[in-house]
Design a protein around this motif. Structure first.
Motif, mmCIF file in Angstrom:
data_model
loop_
_atom_site.group_PDB
_atom_site.id
_atom_site.type_symbol
_atom_site.label_atom_id
_atom_site.label_comp_id
_atom_site.label_asym_id
_atom_site.label_seq_id
_atom_site.Cartn_x
_atom_site.Cartn_y
_atom_site.Cartn_z
ATOM 1 N N MET A 1 3.056 -4.445 10.033
ATOM 2 C CA MET A 1 2.527 -3.744 8.867
ATOM 3 C C MET A 1 2.995 -2.286 8.878
ATOM 4 O O MET A 1 3.380 -1.727 7.848
ATOM 5 C CB MET A 1 0.993 -3.839 8.876
ATOM 6 N N TYR A 2 2.974 -1.677 10.070
ATOM 7 C CA TYR A 2 3.336 -0.266 10.201
ATOM 8 C C TYR A 2 4.815 -0.030 9.917
ATOM 9 O O TYR A 2 5.200 1.016 9.392
ATOM 10 C CB TYR A 2 2.985 0.216 11.600
ATOM 11 N N MET A 3 5.661 -0.986 10.276
ATOM 12 C CA MET A 3 7.104 -0.806 10.127
ATOM 13 C C MET A 3 7.518 -0.637 8.674
ATOM 14 O O MET A 3 8.302 0.257 8.337
ATOM 15 C CB MET A 3 7.852 -1.977 10.775
ATOM 16 N N THR A 4 7.028 -1.515 7.793
ATOM 17 C CA THR A 4 7.377 -1.350 6.375
ATOM 18 C C THR A 4 6.738 -0.088 5.821
ATOM 19 O O THR A 4 7.351 0.649 5.053
ATOM 20 C CB THR A 4 6.908 -2.546 5.514
ATOM 21 N N PHE A 5 5.505 0.171 6.218
ATOM 22 C CA PHE A 5 4.786 1.351 5.736
ATOM 23 C C PHE A 5 5.547 2.631 6.105
ATOM 24 O O PHE A 5 5.812 3.489 5.255
ATOM 25 C CB PHE A 5 3.380 1.377 6.336
ATOM 26 N N PHE B 1 -2.324 9.234 6.991
ATOM 27 C CA PHE B 1 -3.222 8.462 7.846
ATOM 28 C C PHE B 1 -4.227 7.672 7.004
ATOM 29 O O PHE B 1 -4.557 6.529 7.329
ATOM 30 C CB PHE B 1 -3.965 9.383 8.817
ATOM 31 N N GLY B 2 -4.708 8.285 5.918
ATOM 32 C CA GLY B 2 -5.644 7.574 5.039
ATOM 33 C C GLY B 2 -5.010 6.338 4.421
ATOM 34 O O GLY B 2 -5.623 5.264 4.360
ATOM 35 N N SER B 3 -3.745 6.480 3.986
ATOM 36 C CA SER B 3 -3.036 5.335 3.391
ATOM 37 C C SER B 3 -2.789 4.261 4.443
ATOM 38 O O SER B 3 -2.957 3.060 4.182
ATOM 39 C CB SER B 3 -1.703 5.802 2.797
ATOM 40 N N PHE B 4 -2.396 4.699 5.644
ATOM 41 C CA PHE B 4 -2.191 3.745 6.740
ATOM 42 C C PHE B 4 -3.491 3.022 7.067
ATOM 43 O O PHE B 4 -3.505 1.804 7.283
ATOM 44 C CB PHE B 4 -1.668 4.469 7.980
ATOM 45 N N PHE B 5 -4.600 3.763 7.104
ATOM 46 C CA PHE B 5 -5.890 3.160 7.446
ATOM 47 C C PHE B 5 -6.295 2.107 6.411
ATOM 48 O O PHE B 5 -6.832 1.052 6.771
ATOM 49 C CB PHE B 5 -6.964 4.248 7.550
ATOM 50 N N TRP C 1 0.812 -1.223 0.000
ATOM 51 C CA TRP C 1 0.000 0.000 0.000
ATOM 52 C C TRP C 1 0.842 1.268 0.000
ATOM 53 O O TRP C 1 0.458 2.271 -0.619
ATOM 54 C CB TRP C 1 -0.959 0.003 1.197
ATOM 55 N N VAL C 2 2.009 1.264 0.658
ATOM 56 C CA VAL C 2 2.841 2.462 0.653
ATOM 57 C C VAL C 2 3.424 2.713 -0.735
ATOM 58 O O VAL C 2 3.662 3.866 -1.127
ATOM 59 C CB VAL C 2 3.943 2.376 1.729
ATOM 60 N N ASN C 3 3.637 1.649 -1.496
ATOM 61 C CA ASN C 3 4.115 1.802 -2.873
ATOM 62 C C ASN C 3 2.998 2.210 -3.822
ATOM 63 O O ASN C 3 3.214 2.986 -4.757
ATOM 64 C CB ASN C 3 4.764 0.498 -3.367
ATOM 65 N N ILE C 4 1.796 1.697 -3.594
ATOM 66 C CA ILE C 4 0.666 2.027 -4.470
ATOM 67 C C ILE C 4 0.195 3.463 -4.240
ATOM 68 O O ILE C 4 -0.038 4.229 -5.189
ATOM 69 C CB ILE C 4 -0.507 1.044 -4.229
#
Length: 419
Positions: free
Chosen positions: A323-327, A239-243, A112-115
């Motif tokens: 999940m948060y660490m890679t993000f 925050f939206g991407s994290f959510f 998701w962080v890449n997308i």
């Protein structure tokens, strides 16, 4: 120590404790917003410091019983398992599940962080780098040697004093295996520890009555000093991407749960709703360890499985944090324009997989691991300052996800063992 449901013990989806906690969250938010909007910054900070004492008291009450609970239940559980072969079999299944869940969590964060690219084009001109000093200082001693030292206790008394769960687990496994190997000779000791665990679980019931006040204090304290509207507007993309990422992880965990547990998954969710809400409100998955132990036994998982799986899970199976660490790591790279090809990102993923294990007791553990990983890949470590303002709200979701992941892992392994 087994707890079973009788017809009179059945609970509705929102048990009384859960309703109290939800009401406490709402009231805490209202009070915090009122103080933030009607009083000066200094007064709000002073109020926040005092009201957060309610959360501190609750968490310290829970921490007070974690060490004896982990030791007594794990030793009794291993002694009941009977031999090294059984412990090895269950431990193998547990580690297999933990590694798979960690990999899935890391991949979801990376995907998701890449997308969504939340860090691209970020304005870094007004970032307060000094705010990250507390976290970056902790990364200076982050090495393979310290990692090993963090796992193996030099003193069980010291490990219990600072609630190093993984170190207590290591000692308890050795103690439990030794007790099991001596057979009937150790029955009085195992019986005494079993009775002690009963007493501690009764203490859990007393401590949990304070949970609504703890959640109220935690929420009111945060909202009093944070302008949530401005904060979310500033960090809307992040925050939206994290959510989206954490929601995807929840969907994956729930689907896996229904795949293995079928209709019982719904029953499991009913049992763990209180621990989930407490973890969300206090941003501490550790705060619900005793309550989660009790609820999983009420759900029907044998005490020997729960007492073996949960302590391991709290050290090796923090799905939300993974999940948060890679993000967060890749987000910081994006913000500073540091290019990371797929191979580098996969290497980072493996580094995070290894370095994140066994640091559950470290304050702000996720941020410490992210900072250390950034340093390894020449990403500016001070980039941690970018995510600090919003981290508390992300931590609420991380903590609840960690609880769900560990409840699921314990229940599935219990089913595999026909327990």
């Amino acid at each position: 120590m087994e707890i079973t449901n009788t017809p009179t013990e059945k609970k509705s989806f929102f048990s009384n404790l859960t309703v109290q906690i939800l009401i406490a969250m709402i009231l805490g938010g209202i009070l915090g917003i009122f103080v933030h909007n009607n009083y000066s910054t200094d007064t709000a900070k002073e109020f926040s410091g005092y009201i957060k004492m309610l959360a501190t008291i609750f968490i310290r009450l829970v921490q007070m019983i974690i060490s004896p609970l982990v030791f007594t239940t794990l030793v009794v559980g291993i002694a009941k398992l009977g031999d090294i072969k059984t412990v090895g079999r269950i431990g193998g299944k547990a580690l297999g599940w933990f590694l798979t869940a960690s990999l899935i969590s890391l991949l979801i964060g990376m995907f998701w962080v890449n997308i969504l690219q939340p860090g691209t084009g970020l304005n870094l001109s007004d970032v307060d780098v000094s705010a990250a000093s507390e976290v970056t200082e902790k990364t200076q001693n982050f090495s393979a040697q310290n990692f090993v030292e963090h796992i193996i206790p030099k003193s069980i008394v010291e490990a219990m004093a600072v609630n190093e769960i993984l170190q207590i687990v290591v000692f308890s496994i050795f103690f439990g295996l030794a007790a099991a190997s001596l057979g009937d000779y150790t029955k009085p000791v195992v019986s005494a520890l079993d009775k002690t665990s009963h007493i501690i679980l009764k203490m859990v019931n007393y401590v949990m009555k304070f949970a609504p006040l703890g959640v109220f204090g935690a929420i009111a304290g945060v909202f009093a000093i944070r302008d949530l509207g401005d904060l979310l507007l500033t960090y809307a993309k992040y925050f939206g991407s994290f959510f989206i990422g954490i929601s995807s992880l929840w969907i994956a965990l729930l689907l896996i749960g229904y795949l293995f547990l079928k209709g019982r998954m719904t029953t499991l969710l009913k049992h763990i709703v209180s621990p989930l809400v407490i973890a969300f409100g206090t941003t501490s998955s550790e705060a619900v360890f005793p309550k989660l132990t009790e609820e999983l036994e009420r759900f029907g998982v044998k005490d020997k499985i729960v007492s073996f799986m949960l302590p391991l899970g709290y050290s090796f199976n923090l799905d939300g944090s993974m999940m948060y660490m890679t993000f967060a790591s890749i987000f910081i790279a994006q913000a500073y324009g540091v290019p990371l090809d797929l191979g580098t990102q996969m290497t980072m993923l493996l580094v995070l997989m290894l370095t994140s294990k066994g640091i559950a007791g470290v304050p702000r553990a996720s941020l410490v691991v992210v900072a250390a990983t950034c340093g390894m890949f020449d990403i500016p470590v001070e980039g941690i300052a970018l995510i600090l303002p919003i981290d508390h709200f992300c931590d609420m979701f991380r903590s609840a996800t960690n609880v769900l992941g560990n409840a699921l892992a314990t229940s599935v392994v219990g089913k595999w063992e026909k327990e």
